[in-house]
Design a protein around this motif. Structure first.
Motif, PDB file in Angstrom:
ATOM      1  N   ILE A  80      12.460  -0.254 -10.006  1.00  0.00           N
ATOM      2  CA  ILE A  80      11.289  -1.106  -9.791  1.00  0.00           C
ATOM      3  C   ILE A  80      11.618  -2.110  -8.703  1.00  0.00           C
ATOM      4  N   VAL A  81      10.787  -2.139  -7.682  1.00  0.00           N
ATOM      5  CA  VAL A  81      10.973  -3.067  -6.569  1.00  0.00           C
ATOM      6  C   VAL A  81       9.734  -3.945  -6.468  1.00  0.00           C
ATOM      7  N   THR A  82       9.914  -5.243  -6.299  1.00  0.00           N
ATOM      8  CA  THR A  82       8.783  -6.159  -6.187  1.00  0.00           C
ATOM      9  C   THR A  82       8.882  -6.980  -4.904  1.00  0.00           C
ATOM     10  N   GLY A  83       7.731  -7.430  -4.437  1.00  0.00           N
ATOM     11  CA  GLY A  83       7.701  -8.305  -3.260  1.00  0.00           C
ATOM     12  C   GLY A  83       6.506  -8.016  -2.385  1.00  0.00           C
ATOM     13  N   ARG A  84       5.773  -9.054  -1.995  1.00  0.00           N
ATOM     14  CA  ARG A  84       4.574  -8.878  -1.187  1.00  0.00           C
ATOM     15  C   ARG A  84       4.860  -8.949   0.318  1.00  0.00           C
ATOM     16  N   ASP A  85       6.072  -9.364   0.718  1.00  0.00           N
ATOM     17  CA  ASP A  85       6.412  -9.444   2.137  1.00  0.00           C
ATOM     18  C   ASP A  85       6.527  -8.049   2.730  1.00  0.00           C
ATOM     19  N   LYS A  86       6.025  -7.896   3.941  1.00  0.00           N
ATOM     20  CA  LYS A  86       6.020  -6.592   4.599  1.00  0.00           C
ATOM     21  C   LYS A  86       7.433  -6.048   4.769  1.00  0.00           C
ATOM     22  N   GLU A  87       8.397  -6.932   5.006  1.00  0.00           N
ATOM     23  CA  GLU A  87       9.774  -6.487   5.199  1.00  0.00           C
ATOM     24  C   GLU A  87      10.287  -5.733   3.978  1.00  0.00           C
ATOM     25  N   ILE A  88       9.737  -6.079   2.810  1.00  0.00           N
ATOM     26  CA  ILE A  88      10.147  -5.414   1.572  1.00  0.00           C
ATOM     27  C   ILE A  88       9.401  -4.102   1.397  1.00  0.00           C
ATOM     28  N   TRP A  89       8.055  -4.166   1.421  1.00  0.00           N
ATOM     29  CA  TRP A  89       7.302  -2.965   1.058  1.00  0.00           C
ATOM     30  C   TRP A  89       7.345  -1.862   2.110  1.00  0.00           C
ATOM     31  N   GLN A  90       7.498  -2.208   3.390  1.00  0.00           N
ATOM     32  CA  GLN A  90       7.546  -1.137   4.386  1.00  0.00           C
ATOM     33  C   GLN A  90       8.841  -0.325   4.272  1.00  0.00           C
ATOM     34  N   LYS A  91       9.875  -0.941   3.722  1.00  0.00           N
ATOM     35  CA  LYS A  91      11.137  -0.238   3.485  1.00  0.00           C
ATOM     36  C   LYS A  91      11.065   0.628   2.234  1.00  0.00           C
ATOM     37  N   GLU A  92      10.345   0.146   1.218  1.00  0.00           N
ATOM     38  CA  GLU A  92      10.338   0.823  -0.074  1.00  0.00           C
ATOM     39  C   GLU A  92       9.185   1.821  -0.249  1.00  0.00           C
ATOM     40  N   ALA A  93       8.077   1.627   0.468  1.00  0.00           N
ATOM     41  CA  ALA A  93       6.884   2.452   0.268  1.00  0.00           C
ATOM     42  C   ALA A  93       7.086   3.944   0.528  1.00  0.00           C
ATOM     43  N   PRO A  94       7.874   4.349   1.535  1.00  0.00           N
ATOM     44  CA  PRO A  94       7.973   5.778   1.835  1.00  0.00           C
ATOM     45  C   PRO A  94       8.442   6.654   0.684  1.00  0.00           C
ATOM     46  N   ASP A  95       9.261   6.124  -0.223  1.00  0.00           N
ATOM     47  CA  ASP A  95       9.718   6.958  -1.334  1.00  0.00           C
ATOM     48  C   ASP A  95       9.266   6.412  -2.696  1.00  0.00           C
ATOM     49  N   ALA A  96       8.145   5.674  -2.692  1.00  0.00           N
ATOM     50  CA  ALA A  96       7.588   5.169  -3.952  1.00  0.00           C
ATOM     51  C   ALA A  96       6.618   6.193  -4.537  1.00  0.00           C
ATOM     52  N   GLU A  97       6.802   6.495  -5.792  1.00  0.00           N
ATOM     53  CA  GLU A  97       5.896   7.413  -6.496  1.00  0.00           C
ATOM     54  C   GLU A  97       4.632   6.694  -6.941  1.00  0.00           C
ATOM     55  N   VAL A  98       4.803   5.438  -7.328  1.00  0.00           N
ATOM     56  CA  VAL A  98       3.681   4.606  -7.761  1.00  0.00           C
ATOM     57  C   VAL A  98       3.741   3.293  -6.991  1.00  0.00           C
ATOM     58  N   ILE A  99       2.590   2.872  -6.483  1.00  0.00           N
ATOM     59  CA  ILE A  99       2.493   1.584  -5.796  1.00  0.00           C
ATOM     60  C   ILE A  99       1.454   0.732  -6.495  1.00  0.00           C
ATOM     61  N   ALA A 100       1.841  -0.474  -6.867  1.00  0.00           N
ATOM     62  CA  ALA A 100       0.914  -1.432  -7.467  1.00  0.00           C
ATOM     63  C   ALA A 100       0.719  -2.565  -6.466  1.00  0.00           C
ATOM     64  N   GLY A 101      -0.512  -2.723  -5.973  1.00  0.00           N
ATOM     65  CA  GLY A 101      -0.798  -3.743  -4.980  1.00  0.00           C
ATOM     66  C   GLY A 101      -0.788  -3.173  -3.574  1.00  0.00           C
TER      67      GLY A 101
END
Length: 321
Positions: free
Chosen positions: A29-50
């Protein structure tokens, strides 16, 4: 084996993360609204909340994206790439219902403020002006028309009954609803409007509701009617609303949403004494994250890990909500 990943693109309290982890103990589980966080984690996320603007590049535009479910952090989904999500068979669930209490409170704050001239007295207070300002209206026993009878509309109707109001509702199907005296279908909008002392918009923005309310609709309203919009700005033809307010076709308006946000400095709405403006904050509440996570995300996760589709607030792509 790579752990399955849930990305929560919000800054949430660790206690909520712990509750989610109990449901999916083997997941990352990875959390954080900053783009630096989600742009790194989104490519291999099965579920995205937000969902965030720009995520499409890192998910749907990748051939090997594992994304199968998105839980939005808002009730509205009109800003998401719905056609592409549908073509990729991504489950989409919204935060519908989270806002029912705070937004219904804001609706009545706006209605009561306009009716009892609270906005006028606040201006008078700033200039130390002691003036009656021709206060005479009251809300009890009046007729309210609620356009959109989802969770927010139903809570608004419930509160309206405490004021002894006659409640008219409009929904696409015209199906009856508790606390609503008479329900109208969307094709009967013009029959509903002339009866109302207050017209409240709680509709989602879809192809059918885009610019639904314009010159003709404001002309059908009572000159004494107040107009409240907490739905979406593009449901209203804003220049027609301005003209209706200027000409006295309606008595006033309470607005939380606008065609362009932030509302431009040159908008005449800022200067109108019969208008109350709030900056798209009607749904703000200290319980927001708690309700999204505990009432929607976690129950849906329990079904999802069993191989079932998340069902709470599941968006119908054909309807757009």
């Amino acid at each position: 084996m790579t752990a399955r990943k849930l990305l929560i693109a919000q800054n949430v309290d660790s206690s909520y993360v712990e509750k989610i982890q109990e449901v999916i103990p083997e997941w990352t589980i990875v959390t954080g609204r900053d783009k630096e966080i989600w742009q790194k984690e989104a490519p291999d996320a099965e579920v995205i909340a937000g969902w965030k603007k720009g995520m499409e590049e890192y998910t749907l535009n990748k051939e090997d994206s594992p994304l199968t479910w998105i839980q939005t952090w808002s009730a509205g989904v009109n800003s998401l790439p719905l056609e592409k999500l549908s073509s990729h068979n991504v489950h989409l669930t919204s935060a519908n219902g989270v806002h029912a209490y705070p937004i219904s409170e804001t609706i009545f704050a706006l209605m009561l403020g306009l009716t009892r001239k609270i906005h006028t007295y606040v201006r008078n207070q700033q200039s130390k002006t002691w003036d009656h300002s021709n206060l005479k209206l009251e809300i009890h026993g009046k007729t309210i028309g609620i356009l959109g009878t989802g969770a927010i509309g139903k809570e608004t109707a419930k509160i309206a009954k405490a004021f002894g109001m006659t409640v008219l509702g409009m929904r696409h199907s015209g199906k009856p609803e508790e606390y609503i005296d008479t329900m109208y279908s969307s094709s009967q909008l013009h029959d509903l409007l002339p009866q109302c002392d207050y017209v409240v918009v709680t509709l989602p923005l879809t192809k059918e509701t885009h610019r639904l309310l314009g010159q003709k609709e404001f002309q059908l309203m009572k000159e004494s009617a107040f107009f409240i919009n907490i739905g979406r700005g593009d449901i209203v033809v804003e220049e027609d609303l301005v003209q209706a307010l200027k000409s006295g076709e309606i008595a006033g308006a309470g607005m939380d949403v606008f065609e362009t946000e932030p509302l431009g400095d040159n908008s005449p709405l800022w200067e109108m004494e019969n208008v109350i403006i709030t900056p798209h904050t009607a749904g703000s509440t200290q319980y927001y994250d708690q309700r999204v996570i505990e009432d929607i995300l976690i129950p849906n996760l329990r079904h999802y890990v069993k191989g079932e589709s998340p069902s709470i607030n599941k968006v119908d792509y054909t309807k757009g909500y």
